[in-house]
Design an enzyme around this catalytic site. Sequence first.
Site, PDB file in Angstrom:
ATOM      1  N   TYR A 186     103.373  61.114 243.969  1.00  0.00           N
ATOM      2  CA  TYR A 186     104.260  61.025 242.812  1.00  0.00           C
ATOM      3  C   TYR A 186     104.611  59.566 242.527  1.00  0.00           C
ATOM      4  CZ  TYR A 186     105.002  66.116 242.974  1.00  0.00           C
ATOM      5  OH  TYR A 186     104.837  67.488 242.954  1.00  0.00           O
TER       6      TYR A 186
ATOM      7  N   ASN B  12      99.870  75.872 246.320  1.00  0.00           N
ATOM      8  CA  ASN B  12      98.712  76.287 245.525  1.00  0.00           C
ATOM      9  C   ASN B  12      97.608  76.940 246.361  1.00  0.00           C
ATOM     10  OD1 ASN B  12      99.770  74.979 243.032  1.00  0.00           O
ATOM     11  ND2 ASN B  12      99.441  73.107 244.217  1.00  0.00           N
TER      12      ASN B  12
ATOM     13  N   ARG C 197     121.131  68.451 231.927  1.00  0.00           N
ATOM     14  CA  ARG C 197     120.235  69.600 232.011  1.00  0.00           C
ATOM     15  C   ARG C 197     120.240  70.185 233.417  1.00  0.00           C
ATOM     16  NH1 ARG C 197     114.149  70.700 230.767  1.00  0.00           N
ATOM     17  NH2 ARG C 197     114.366  72.771 229.850  1.00  0.00           N
TER      18      ARG C 197
END
Length: 305
Positions: free
Chosen positions: A52, A148, A276
């Site tokens: 990242y 995944n 948010r």
Amino acid sequence: MNKLKIGTSDLELGEISLGCMRMADLSEKEAEVVIETALEVGIDLFDHADIYGGGKSEEVFAKAFSKNPTKRESLFIQTKCGIRKGQFDFSKEHILESVDGSLQRLQTDYIDILLLHRPDTLVEPEEVAEAFSILEESGKVRYFGVSNQNPLQIELLKKYVKQELIVNQLQLSLMHTPMIDAGFNVNMLNDPAIVRDNGILEYSRLKDMTIQAWSPFQYGMIEGTFMRNADYPEVNAKLQEIAEKKGVTDSAIAIAWLLRHPAGIQPVIGTMNPQRIKDVAAASDVNLSREEWYELYLSTGKKLP
């Protein structure tokens, strides 16, 4: 925020977690506010990966958190490894090097949860087992999981790895539901009936393995958000309708839809907007009825057989 038991471990964490992929784009001060806001609303798991921001997300997080009075033991850091430029790599050497790099960037002595990021078809599970044992015995990693992966990939690892695999991070949102669709359409001759993941939803429930839902506001393969997207009027109208009834935002309802599933799913939200984060955290207090859950599912254009 309600707590969620993570896999077969003794961890009980906030049922919503914060993905830190976009933290690389923040200033240290902005990141401080994001971390502080998350902790205030009960989010205590922060999800990272060595890739990242090319590692910068972990660095920014560490610098920002160092300014926060919260003790390291009061929050949980999760990071992932196994993706390299042009390849996936579950070799012992790469796993150990990746963790050392993350520890250095995060300025911490240990990682709470380490996930293998994407399946490596060249995996030698014996090497993964060696790496995990070294990391556990050295105190560098406390818990392990995957991301995944389908059931047989997990079972192959479990044949050799002695540690419990407590998490599988998978793409799941109101607009991305292949693992749910296949369960509705058993024995049908239609596209939703195609089992794309070897029954990962049911497998996870049978094995008490927590699904962490990444990209919970996205459609397609991270093609964009469906929230307030003019291309998806029906689902947004239904989200807004239920949000007004519950006194929360539409984003909270999208997360509450995931939380309503009895599999014990932990959404990973990726927003770096403090307001948010507060809005989404309200999902933990929303109780959707069975009828509302199905209304939302059908509002996406899906059909029941």
